[in-house]
Design a protein around this motif. Structure first.
Motif, PDB file in Angstrom:
ATOM      1  N   ALA A 115       0.847  -1.194   0.000  1.00 20.15           N
ATOM      2  CA  ALA A 115       0.000   0.000   0.000  1.00 20.15           C
ATOM      3  C   ALA A 115       0.881   1.242   0.000  1.00 20.15           C
ATOM      4  O   ALA A 115       1.782   1.380   0.826  1.00 20.15           O
ATOM      5  CB  ALA A 115      -0.905   0.000   1.219  1.00 20.15           C
ATOM      6  N   ALA A 131       0.239   3.462   7.771  1.00 20.94           N
ATOM      7  CA  ALA A 131      -0.456   2.280   7.271  1.00 20.94           C
ATOM      8  C   ALA A 131      -1.956   2.367   7.545  1.00 20.94           C
ATOM      9  O   ALA A 131      -2.785   2.015   6.698  1.00 20.94           O
ATOM     10  CB  ALA A 131       0.133   1.019   7.902  1.00 20.94           C
ATOM     11  N   TRP A 169     -12.624   3.385   4.080  1.00 18.23           N
ATOM     12  CA  TRP A 169     -12.579   1.920   4.044  1.00 18.23           C
ATOM     13  C   TRP A 169     -12.049   1.333   5.353  1.00 18.23           C
ATOM     14  O   TRP A 169     -11.836   0.124   5.448  1.00 18.23           O
ATOM     15  CB  TRP A 169     -11.757   1.462   2.829  1.00 18.23           C
ATOM     16  N   GLN A 170     -11.857   2.182   6.328  1.00 23.60           N
ATOM     17  CA  GLN A 170     -11.616   1.792   7.718  1.00 23.60           C
ATOM     18  C   GLN A 170     -12.332   2.828   8.577  1.00 23.60           C
ATOM     19  O   GLN A 170     -12.576   3.949   8.136  1.00 23.60           O
ATOM     20  CB  GLN A 170     -10.115   1.787   8.060  1.00 23.60           C
ATOM     21  N   ALA A 216      -4.984   2.607   4.796  1.00 18.31           N
ATOM     22  CA  ALA A 216      -6.061   1.612   4.835  1.00 18.31           C
ATOM     23  C   ALA A 216      -7.437   2.252   4.738  1.00 18.31           C
ATOM     24  O   ALA A 216      -8.420   1.577   4.397  1.00 18.31           O
ATOM     25  CB  ALA A 216      -5.953   0.790   6.121  1.00 18.31           C
TER      26      ALA A 216
END
Length: 663
Positions: free
Chosen positions: A191, A568, A555-556, A572
């Motif tokens: 990512a 990170a 998406w988190q 995410a």
């Protein structure tokens, strides 16, 4: 005076309306002329039929079908397909990279064949959009008329064949853009922002891909980004549900106090409470997240531009703590996450409220009312119709594919498709026509020309264009309405206004009982269809096509505390690579098609002759020339402003503003 559109010897004109050379008001016509107007309107009302039961936009009055005279020109088709080909070729290059990395199961030959198909579509389109053969001039004899009718029928058939083929090309390119076979894209890569940048394989990478984390840019987007319609002055006190302290404020804005900033009107806020209507959806088994943040900005003492001060990722301060910019390393990524929460909210508000609801859908309602209640010899019909070109066609595409189940908005944006549709529909029905006139809206938000927010490109450039359109409307309407009594005596105008506020369900419209009221209404219609749409549409390419900068869903989940977050976790929260590619595809297309700049009034009849036929309008001293000269002056003035701006704002330069909503 002619009340029926004459036969014009070009294929496209067989369905397209033409403007009158001598417009008139119904009260000034003879009984026979009035009867002809009524007959023409009766026929138009059979063609322009309301439908407020469109499933994807519940309760919004739309056209039941798109009349033939609202279909795009060959010129438009050529632009659309040319842009689409660039996007498809980029997407195929990205997918080929995914095959080479082992992320996608499809063989290379599949995508190589699609690239060859693009070449064939490109060659075919070039031939199809070339000028059509022109039938012979009218014949005077009876036999000559039969020959002419045959020539016209052949031209019509040829034109219909061209359009059918172009539609097929468009549909095929839309298939090639789909990401159904790209779910694994990016799975072999760590990512990273570089992975998102690599999605621009054969397309230019927008500059925001390198600068979007800058706090100054984050603030600047509020006044010159896709959505400059929400930032508002705070007033005397902060909202009760935003408990920012003096200490928190002072730690961010050096040399200032919260009390002074409030007293001097230097605080501005974004409030996304309206997004509570969204119910979080999912895609590919992955949960999506939406938020209703509050974001505070300040103009520092002696400054002119916004700086970000604080973000609360939800409306309830008991659940959502306040995050602030901080030099402390442990707080860095929490702040970046909070900015992403705001950008997700802004993406939803922009696309569903400011863009779809308040430009596309509003103008469709006005367009329908205009075609149903103003005869084609009416001067206001001639003034407004060019500003509706392509709108019904493009809105039908939006309703049937863009905002439909399993369409791009369903994939990219946070809400379930049903809640997303409900929000867009509610925003359209809640739109207040008079309140949203640019000068009124700016004043109501406390961000007008006299506010502490001196650096506001959307406002400053927008008011120049608004004033030019207003002057054009006033001069044009003055040719046909000598007094307020003329307005009140116009039965067609009264029916039109009643339809806009009634069947079209546009709040705050009218009454149209004076020349001033008519000028203001026409100004708002023309501005919304041209400049306002340009301001929300074209930043999609430069700012929103790069998903990490602005996207439709998280998406988190958002962090519960600012400290202890990491890069990170921030990455995410960004969309899967396949959806980032879909977002690129859609917004690159929407933000790229510039067709017919403001002031360039032309018919939809090949070879697209000038629209206005009344010499009073088109003469050397007439209002049209004055309007075009005024726009050219504004274009130069904004270009000069952009040369001195840290971040240029090109979206309201008249040369970059299309006349109508056609994409």
């Amino acid at each position: 005076m002619s009340f029926l559109n004459p036969v014009v010897p070009h294929a496209e004109t067989l369905c397209a309306p033409v403007p009158p050379a001598d417009p008139s008001l119904p009260q000034n016509d003879t009984p026979a002329q009035q009867a002809a107007r009524a007959a023409q309107l009766a026929a138009s009302q059979l063609t322009y039929v309301w439908d407020d039961n469109v499933a994807t936009l519940p309760g919004v009055p739309l056209a039941k079908s798109v009349p033939l005279d609202n279909l795009p020109t060959l010129q438009w088709w050529g632009l659309l397909i040319g842009i689409s080909l660039k996007i498809v070729r980029n997407a195929l290059a990205v997918k080929l990279g995914g095959v080479d990395r082992g992320e996608l199961d499809s063989p290379r030959a599949k995508y190589e064949a699609m690239l060859a198909e693009c070449d064939a579509i490109e060659a075919s389109t070039a031939a199809l959009v070339a000028p059509a053969a022109v039938p012979a001039q009218p014949h005077e004899s009876f036999l000559g008329h039969l020959v002419q009718d045959l020539e016209t029928a052949v031209a019509r058939a040829e034109y219909d064949t061209r359009i059918a083929t172009l539609k097929a090309h468009k549909a095929r390119l839309e298939e090639l853009m789909k990401i159904d076979d790209a779910h694994g894209l990016g799975s072999a890569l760590p990512a990273s922002l570089d992975a998102y940048r690599a999605l621009f394989d054969t397309l230019p990478l927008p500059g925001i891909a390198w600068t979007f984390q800058d706090d100054a840019l984050f603030a600047a987007l509020r006044v010159q980004g896709p959505n400059a319609m929400l930032i508002a002055a705070v007033g005397d006190t902060l909202p009760a549900n935003f408990p920012l302290t003096e200490a928190q404020y002072g730690a961010v804005v050096n040399g200032d106090t919260l009390a002074d900033a409030l007293a001097e009107g230097r605080l501005f806020m974004l409030d996304y409470a309206v997004l509570a209507a969204l119910e979080d959806g999912s895609w590919g088994g992955l949960a999506k997240y939406s938020w209703q943040p509050l974001a505070l900005f300040a103009v520092p003492p002696g400054g002119s531009s916004l700086v970000p001060v604080a973000i609360q990722c939800g409306q309830d301060p008991e659940e959502w703590p306040i995050f602030t910019p901080s030099p402390v390393a442990d707080d860095l990524w929490g702040w970046e996450m909070a900015k992403l929460v705001v950008q997700v909210a802004d993406g939803n508000y922009h696309e569903l409220v400011a863009h779809l609801a308040r430009t596309h859908l509003v103008i469709e309602g006005v367009a329908m009312a205009t075609h149903r209640h103003l005869a084609t010899v009416h001067p206001v019909w001639a003034l407004l119709v060019p500003h509706f070109e392509g709108t019904l066609f493009i809105n039908e595409a939006a309703a049937t594919s863009l905002i439909a189940s399993n369409g791009p908005i369903d994939h990219i944006f946070a809400g379930t498709i049903h809640s997303t549709q409900e929000l867009a529909a509610a925003a359209r029905l809640d739109f207040d026509f008079t309140a949203k006139m640019l000068p009124h809206d700016l004043a109501a938000r406390g961000v007008g020309p006299g506010s502490a927010l001196a650096d506001f490109p959307y406002r400053d450039d927008g008011l120049l264009v608004w004033d030019a359109i207003h002057a054009w409307a006033k001069s044009y309407i003055g040719l046909y309405y000598a007094s307020d009594a003329d307005v009140r005596g116009d039965t067609e105008l009264a029916a039109w206004a009643a339809c806009v506020s009634g069947e079209a369900k546009i709040k705050g419209f009218g009454p149209i009982d004076s020349v001033k009221a008519l000028v203001d209404a026409c100004t708002m219609i023309m501005f919304t269809a041209s400049a306002q749409h340009a301001a929300v549409n074209f930043p999609q390419k430069d700012i929103m096509a790069f998903a990490p900068a602005v996207t439709g869903a998280g998406w988190q989940s958002a962090p519960a505390s600012q400290g202890g977050q990491d890069k990170a976790g921030w990455l995410a929260m960004m969309p899967p690579m396949a959806l980032a590619l879909e977002q690129l595809n859609v917004l690159e297309l929407l933000g790229s098609l510039h067709y017919r700049p403001l002031g360039d009034y032309r018919s939809t009849n090949e070879p697209y002759a000038p629209w206005f036929a009344d010499p009073q309008v088109t003469g050397p001293e007439g209002p049209l020339v004055q309007f075009q000269t005024h726009l050219a002056s504004i274009d130069a003035r904004i270009a000069a402003r952009n040369a001195n701006r840290l971040r240029p704002y090109p979206y309201l330069q008249p040369s970059q503003i299309p006349t109508s909503i056609n994409i």
